[in-house]
Design a protein around this motif. Structure first.
Motif, mmCIF file in Angstrom:
data_model
loop_
_atom_site.group_PDB
_atom_site.id
_atom_site.type_symbol
_atom_site.label_atom_id
_atom_site.label_comp_id
_atom_site.label_asym_id
_atom_site.label_seq_id
_atom_site.Cartn_x
_atom_site.Cartn_y
_atom_site.Cartn_z
ATOM 1 N N LEU A 205 0.794 -1.239 0.047
ATOM 2 C CA LEU A 205 -0.027 -0.020 -0.071
ATOM 3 C C LEU A 205 0.808 1.143 0.109
ATOM 4 C CD1 LEU A 205 -2.417 1.662 0.258
ATOM 5 C CD2 LEU A 205 -2.334 1.332 2.949
ATOM 6 N N SER A 206 0.589 2.162 -1.003
ATOM 7 C CA SER A 206 1.395 3.388 -0.966
ATOM 8 C C SER A 206 0.270 4.404 -0.940
ATOM 9 C CB SER A 206 2.278 3.336 -2.259
ATOM 10 O OG SER A 206 3.152 2.443 -2.448
ATOM 11 N N VAL A 207 0.577 5.777 -0.060
ATOM 12 C CA VAL A 207 -0.447 6.806 -0.054
ATOM 13 C C VAL A 207 0.527 8.029 -0.490
ATOM 14 C CG1 VAL A 207 -1.677 8.162 1.424
ATOM 15 C CG2 VAL A 207 -1.699 5.643 1.845
ATOM 16 N N LEU A 208 -0.006 8.270 -1.583
ATOM 17 C CA LEU A 208 0.595 9.704 -2.205
ATOM 18 C C LEU A 208 0.054 10.937 -1.418
ATOM 19 C CD1 LEU A 208 -0.011 9.224 -6.044
ATOM 20 C CD2 LEU A 208 1.894 8.359 -4.544
ATOM 21 N N ASP A 209 1.107 11.900 -1.576
ATOM 22 C CA ASP A 209 0.747 13.069 -0.525
ATOM 23 C C ASP A 209 -0.146 14.163 -1.263
ATOM 24 O OD1 ASP A 209 0.723 14.448 1.886
ATOM 25 O OD2 ASP A 209 2.858 15.290 1.451
ATOM 26 N N TYR A 210 -1.345 14.009 -1.690
ATOM 27 C CA TYR A 210 -1.984 14.721 -2.446
ATOM 28 C C TYR A 210 -3.268 15.370 -1.540
ATOM 29 C CZ TYR A 210 0.561 14.332 -6.688
ATOM 30 O OH TYR A 210 1.759 14.292 -7.476
ATOM 31 N N LYS A 211 -3.867 16.470 -1.555
ATOM 32 C CA LYS A 211 -4.919 17.090 -0.827
ATOM 33 C C LYS A 211 -6.259 16.369 -1.531
ATOM 34 C CE LYS A 211 -2.719 19.410 2.408
ATOM 35 N NZ LYS A 211 -2.695 18.784 3.805
ATOM 36 N N ASP A 212 -6.991 15.934 -0.698
ATOM 37 C CA ASP A 212 -8.516 15.708 -1.019
ATOM 38 C C ASP A 212 -9.246 16.716 -1.503
ATOM 39 O OD1 ASP A 212 -10.726 14.378 -1.237
ATOM 40 O OD2 ASP A 212 -11.045 14.014 0.911
ATOM 41 N N GLY A 213 -9.845 16.502 -2.738
ATOM 42 C CA GLY A 213 -10.765 17.475 -3.509
ATOM 43 C C GLY A 213 -9.846 18.408 -4.269
ATOM 44 N N GLN A 214 -8.695 18.300 -4.111
ATOM 45 C CA GLN A 214 -7.647 18.995 -4.912
ATOM 46 C C GLN A 214 -6.953 18.559 -6.294
ATOM 47 O OE1 GLN A 214 -5.390 21.706 -2.557
ATOM 48 N NE2 GLN A 214 -7.125 21.966 -1.018
ATOM 49 N N LEU A 215 -7.162 17.081 -6.393
ATOM 50 C CA LEU A 215 -6.405 16.452 -7.318
ATOM 51 C C LEU A 215 -6.396 16.699 -8.805
ATOM 52 C CD1 LEU A 215 -4.476 13.797 -6.919
ATOM 53 C CD2 LEU A 215 -6.459 12.343 -7.583
ATOM 54 N N ASP A 216 -7.477 17.270 -9.138
ATOM 55 C CA ASP A 216 -7.436 17.769 -10.574
ATOM 56 C C ASP A 216 -6.710 19.213 -10.817
ATOM 57 O OD1 ASP A 216 -9.473 19.054 -9.001
ATOM 58 O OD2 ASP A 216 -10.689 19.488 -10.873
ATOM 59 N N GLN A 217 -6.502 19.520 -9.737
ATOM 60 C CA GLN A 217 -5.667 21.027 -9.710
ATOM 61 C C GLN A 217 -4.021 21.019 -9.670
ATOM 62 O OE1 GLN A 217 -7.698 23.982 -7.105
ATOM 63 N NE2 GLN A 217 -9.219 22.223 -7.121
ATOM 64 N N VAL A 218 -3.756 19.755 -9.539
ATOM 65 C CA VAL A 218 -2.250 19.606 -9.111
ATOM 66 C C VAL A 218 -1.439 19.436 -10.629
ATOM 67 C CG1 VAL A 218 -2.608 18.220 -7.231
ATOM 68 C CG2 VAL A 218 -2.055 17.034 -9.188
ATOM 69 N N ASP A 219 -0.175 19.874 -10.717
ATOM 70 C CA ASP A 219 0.654 19.583 -11.891
ATOM 71 C C ASP A 219 0.650 18.168 -12.176
ATOM 72 O OD1 ASP A 219 2.556 19.233 -13.674
ATOM 73 O OD2 ASP A 219 4.070 20.801 -12.470
ATOM 74 N N PRO A 220 0.078 17.809 -13.462
ATOM 75 C CA PRO A 220 -0.074 16.507 -13.855
ATOM 76 C C PRO A 220 1.301 15.719 -13.923
ATOM 77 C CG PRO A 220 -0.418 17.997 -15.773
ATOM 78 C CD PRO A 220 -0.395 18.845 -14.545
ATOM 79 N N ARG A 221 2.560 16.506 -14.463
ATOM 80 C CA ARG A 221 3.607 15.942 -14.691
ATOM 81 C C ARG A 221 4.363 15.001 -13.270
ATOM 82 N NH1 ARG A 221 6.150 20.895 -17.359
ATOM 83 N NH2 ARG A 221 4.994 21.936 -15.619
ATOM 84 N N PRO A 222 4.495 15.768 -12.349
ATOM 85 C CA PRO A 222 5.057 14.768 -11.012
ATOM 86 C C PRO A 222 3.929 13.781 -10.591
ATOM 87 C CG PRO A 222 4.413 17.208 -10.752
ATOM 88 C CD PRO A 222 4.341 17.197 -12.001
ATOM 89 N N ALA A 223 2.632 14.094 -10.826
ATOM 90 C CA ALA A 223 1.592 13.225 -10.490
ATOM 91 C C ALA A 223 1.640 11.908 -11.200
ATOM 92 C CB ALA A 223 0.270 13.744 -10.464
ATOM 93 N N ILE A 224 1.771 11.957 -12.497
ATOM 94 C CA ILE A 224 2.147 10.920 -13.355
ATOM 95 C C ILE A 224 3.366 10.090 -13.226
ATOM 96 C CG2 ILE A 224 2.566 10.187 -15.929
ATOM 97 C CD1 ILE A 224 0.623 12.825 -16.522
ATOM 98 N N SER A 225 4.553 10.854 -12.939
ATOM 99 C CA SER A 225 5.726 10.380 -12.586
ATOM 100 C C SER A 225 5.670 9.726 -11.093
ATOM 101 C CB SER A 225 6.996 11.475 -12.584
ATOM 102 O OG SER A 225 7.033 11.813 -13.690
ATOM 103 N N ALA A 226 5.085 9.939 -10.326
ATOM 104 C CA ALA A 226 4.809 9.451 -8.958
ATOM 105 C C ALA A 226 4.137 8.051 -9.256
ATOM 106 C CB ALA A 226 3.991 10.200 -7.945
#
Length: 272
Positions: free
Chosen positions: A83-104
């Motif tokens: 199990l891995s939990v990424l450090d993104y805020k609930d309700g704000q996932l569509d507002q993050v920079d997609p490049r690091p999210a995709i890389s993670a």
């Protein structure tokens, strides 16, 4: 059959794993397939319903810790090994920079090296922006993980054999609506409602009815969300079995099989 088959679910919030693909996770874990889970947020913007009268809301950070603990307990019940939990805020996932999210996500794909990945469909099941975002990020991450030129994260390239979106037919969607409530997301002042998939469009039906009790135990781990599940406690065993034992998917891509015949196994084409 490829030895050491692996299944990975990439989802947005704690409880998505139990409510969404709990049956599949429990079934394949029981078969000895290694299951893993990547959850993008800790659910810190979720509901909080105290289990004892007079308890105060713990705040977003506190709720995030509570819900991560619930997630880990549920994953353990379902037999998830990693199990891995990424450090993104609930309700704000569509507002993050997609490049690091995709890389993670690509980094976890390269690390775990799953054969099959499951995630939300493009409409997020009922228009939830976080669900839509994790679908887009996961789909892109599968491409990135297989690309030797992608330099985000670590590990050697890995090509996932099959990608699935979890979907629901009219009958399954109606069962969810009856058990929970009308599933709606209000975004930019517009109400988004889930739309059932035509049965002909659903490529894969996984029978997990014998594992419904395991899924129900996992659902009950999410105690901070307890009011959402109150109606579920009134269901008969037969209703529980139908709700948690029916797992439906759309096969987005496969390097090992194809055609219009309906599958009953996410690992079809990989078992020999």
């Amino acid at each position: 059959m490829i030895p050491g088959l692996k299944l990975m679910a990439v989802l947005a919030h704690p409880d998505d794993e139990s409510l969404g693909v709990g049956g599949a996770l429990a079934k394949y874990a029981a078969e000895g397939i290694e299951t893993s889970l990547v959850t993008a947020t800790r659910g810190d913007a979720g509901r909080f319903h105290a289990l004892r009268e007079g308890a105060e809301h713990p705040g977003r950070e506190g709720l995030g810790r509570i819900r991560e603990g619930e997630l880990r307990a549920a994953a353990n019940v379902l037999g998830v090994r990693d199990l891995s939990v990424l450090d993104y805020k609930d309700g704000q996932l569509d507002q993050v920079d997609p490049r690091p999210a995709i890389s993670a996500i690509a980094e976890h794909i390269r690390r775990v090296r799953p054969h099959v990945v499951v995630t939300f469909p493009p409409d997020g099941a009922y228009g939830h922006p976080d669900h839509i975002a994790i679908c887009q990020f996961t789909t892109a991450a599968i491409v990135a993980a297989a690309d030797p030129a992608h330099d985000g994260g670590h590990g050697s390239p890995h090509a996932v054999a099959k990608l699935y979106y979890m979907v629901a037919s009219e009958s399954l969607a109606s069962a969810y609506q009856a058990a929970f409530k009308k599933l709606i997301s209000k975004v930019d002042g517009i109400e988004r409602e889930g739309v059932a998939w035509p049965e002909w469009e659903i490529t894969t039906w996984v029978d997990a009815r014998s594992h419904w009790e395991t899924v129900w135990r996992a659902v009950l781990c999410h105690e901070s969300q307890v009011s959402v599940f109150e109606n579920l406690k009134k269901l008969t065993p037969e209703q529980h079995q139908a709700l948690w034992g029916t797992q439906q998917f759309y096969r987005v891509l496969s390097t090992v099989n194809g055609g219009r015949r309906r599958e009953d196994d996410l690992f079809e084409g990989l078992r020999g």
